[in-house]
Design a protein around this motif. Structure first.
Motif, short mmCIF file in Angstrom:
data_model
loop_
_atom_site.label_atom_id
_atom_site.label_comp_id
_atom_site.label_asym_id
_atom_site.label_seq_id
_atom_site.Cartn_x
_atom_site.Cartn_y
_atom_site.Cartn_z
N LYS A 238 45.53 68.62 -42.68
CA LYS A 238 46.51 69.33 -43.49
C LYS A 238 47.50 70.09 -42.61
O LYS A 238 48.68 70.23 -42.96
CB LYS A 238 45.78 70.30 -44.42
N THR A 239 47.06 70.60 -41.48
CA THR A 239 47.96 71.32 -40.57
C THR A 239 49.07 70.41 -40.06
O THR A 239 50.25 70.77 -40.07
CB THR A 239 47.17 71.90 -39.39
N TRP A 241 50.00 67.59 -41.50
CA TRP A 241 50.76 67.17 -42.68
C TRP A 241 51.87 68.17 -42.97
O TRP A 241 53.02 67.79 -43.21
CB TRP A 241 49.82 67.02 -43.87
N ASP A 242 51.53 69.44 -42.97
CA ASP A 242 52.53 70.48 -43.25
C ASP A 242 53.57 70.57 -42.13
O ASP A 242 54.73 70.93 -42.38
CB ASP A 242 51.84 71.83 -43.42
N THR A 245 56.32 67.46 -42.64
CA THR A 245 56.68 67.14 -44.02
C THR A 245 58.02 66.42 -44.12
O THR A 245 58.22 65.61 -45.04
CB THR A 245 56.73 68.42 -44.88
N THR A 256 55.50 66.04 -51.15
CA THR A 256 54.80 66.46 -49.93
C THR A 256 53.45 67.11 -50.21
O THR A 256 52.76 67.52 -49.28
CB THR A 256 55.68 67.43 -49.12
N ASP A 257 53.08 67.22 -51.47
CA ASP A 257 51.79 67.78 -51.84
C ASP A 257 50.76 66.65 -51.89
O ASP A 257 50.88 65.72 -52.69
CB ASP A 257 51.87 68.49 -53.19
#
Length: 541
Positions: A238-239, A241-242, A245, A256-257
């Motif tokens: 997740k890190t 991914w964020d 984005t 992007t969620d």
């Protein structure tokens, strides 16, 4: 028998222990990918056998309650020792093998770890209520059980009351020269059989999947930690991914969620391929995808150890056999869906800037994911305990990616799940009642005492880098209730390793020709397997 009941009990425990307190209920959605002869045998019976449902404000807790004696009656077996032999002792988790820990701890195991303490407490509870002694008599490494056990079975020496076999390599022990050496659960004397396969702590779906013509030699469920944690999943950093984005948005149409992508059924192999192709960051500027870079996808190459292809095939809903109207399994691997998956697999592995690792390079892909340089990797849920405990980035557990947008998510259990069989010598020694009662009680209390603690400590208390909250809990719940299998998938080793096909062929562009060249052998092996199973019906233990 109810697959949904079995999985619903576990998924609702997951919802509780991960921290999701949104109410859930009803039967699980039936997965059906039969467009190209690909079927799922989910059973939507939602009766609650052997347990109770406690509805509390803010959530539902679905585990068995009370004492097992309330169900099987008060039993006293005079201090009889129930001896287990277990395979899988070479799986070197920090707390020991999942397979051996399912029965008892080994000397190296940390008894202060809450899961291990729960196993100790479970065994004490069973031993006290039934007046038995649970003993891990012997453990062997993977693929060594047959060599160890066959001479004992041939001489009818009563060495073990229960055999905990490694599903892939060991379930064939009941066939061939060993026909009659194991008891058929379907024909046990009801006066001596306390096992209730309709209860939520047994996997009745897997039981039915493995069975042919009322031959059933193996059972599994909450008693096996490898069953509890062996479901296929996607791990997503997740890190990262964020952080990327803007790149990801180009591939997702602006979404992007991650949870939204999954909920809209856009979490596909194609999407992962597209993101992986764009995400590559050549950190050392050598124009080669290597270990120093940031990549979107990582896997082993075309090797028998490339279990990532198993996970992707499960998410794509690939089945290897179906049953005809008479209930006879038939190979169904050569179809349009399988070939479509093969094409997407080839693109992911060859045209997406994926980091592909040779097994002999000793680079463990999940550990590289844990280092924070990989966005996505498919694997089994138990890797959260064994490999991701030191990960500092936040990660998510999502279902394996879909083959096509808009389909339902599917997953499967790993082939290393422990399956429990009873040697026929247990009946001859007069120990059958004590053995079946002990197995039933251990499964009963595993569901009540071990499974909730395992998930709580793995996904909430001990391993804190899994993102918590309602949405993450609902993802894990979805994964658990979408598990499927088929006869050929379970009996793959006896069919010429059919489920390992993609492990070796993930880099092969001409995969349809390879399937065609092997299909005849798979069909012949299936015919022989069915004959072997049927022959066991006529052998007295």
């Amino acid at each position: 028998m109810s697959k949904t009941l079995r999985l619903l009990s576990l998924l609702l425990v997951l919802i509780t222990v991960v921290g999701c307190f949104a109410a859930c209920g009803g039967s699980s959605e039936k997965k059906n990918n039969n467009t190209n002869n690909n079927t799922n045998n989910n059973n939507n019976n939602n009766n609650n056998n052997g347990g109770s449902v406690d509805v509390e404000e803010g959530g539902i807790d679905f585990i068995v309650k009370g004492n097992v004696t309330d169900k099987i009656g008060k039993q006293d077996f005079g201090g009889k020792t129930i001896k287990f032999v277990v395979t899988g002792a070479d799986f070197a988790e920090e707390e020991g093998s999942l397979q051996t820990r399912s029965i008892a701890l080994m000397a190296k195991d940390d008894t202060s770890y809450e899961v291990n303490s729960a196993i100790i407490d479970r065994n004490k509870q069973v031993e006290t209520e039934l007046n038995v002694k649970i003993k891990l008599e012997y453990s062997v490494t993977m693929q060594a059980l047959s060599e160890h056990l066959t001479p004992l079975l041939a001489t009818q020496m009563h060495t073990y009351d229960v055999v905990a076999g490694y599903q892939y390599f060991d379930i064939g022990l009941t066939l061939g020269d060993n026909v009659g050496a194991f008891l058929n659960y379907e024909s046990l004397d009801p006066e001596k059989n306390f096992i209730d396969m309709s209860a939520p702590y047994w996997d009745s779906y897997m039981y039915d999947t493995m069975m042919y013509k009322d031959c059933a030699f193996w059972i599994t469920g909450d008693l096996s930690l490898s069953w509890v944690s062996g479901v296929t999943v996607s791990f997503v950093n997740k890190t990262l991914w964020d952080q990327y984005t803007s790149v990801i948005s180009e591939c997702t149409g602006g979404i992007t969620d991650l949870y939204e992508l999954v909920e809209k059924k856009m979490w596909t192999i194609d999407l992962i391929s597209d993101i992986s192709k764009k995400l590559w960051v050549d950190k050392n500027s050598n124009e080669i995808v290597d270990y120093d870079d940031i990549v979107g996808f990582i896997s082993y190459k075309n090797t028998l150890n490339c279990i990532m292809t198993d996970v992707l095939a499960a998410g794509a809903g690939i089945s290897y056999s179906t049953r005809n109207d008479d209930g006879v399994p038939e190979m169904s691997f050569d179809n349009r869906r399988t070939l479509g998956f093969a094409t997407k697999l080839y693109t992911l592995y060859n045209n997406s800037n994926a980091l592909l690792v040779d097994w002999d390079e000793e680079k463990y892909v999940v550990e590289m994911f844990a280092e924070g340089r990989v966005l996505f990797t498919p694997n089994y849920l138990h890797q959260a305990e064994s490999s991701l405990r030191e990960m500092t980035d936040t990660y998510l557990v999502l279902p394996p990616p879909l083959l096509f947008k808009g389909e339902d998510y599917t997953t499967c259990l790993g082939d290393n799940v422990s399956q429990y069989g009873i040697p026929s010598t247990t009946l001859k020694q007069g120990d059958l009642a004590a053995t079946t009662a002990t197995l039933e009680a251990m499964a009963f209390y595993s569901n009540q005492m071990v499974t909730p603690v395992y998930y709580d400590k793995m996904l909430k208390g001990r391993f804190t880098h899994v993102e918590s909250g309602d949405k993450q809990a609902s993802m894990i719940s979805m994964i658990r209730k979408s598990t499927f299998s088929d006869f050929a998938m379970v009996w793959s080793n006896q069919l010429g390793n059919v489920t390992w096909f993609f492990r070796q062929e993930c880099l092969n562009r001409r995969i349809s020709e390879k399937i065609a060249s092997q299909e005849g052998a798979w069909r012949s092996n299936l015919t022989k397997l069915l004959e072997d199973i049927e022959s066991s019906l006529w052998v007295e233990p």
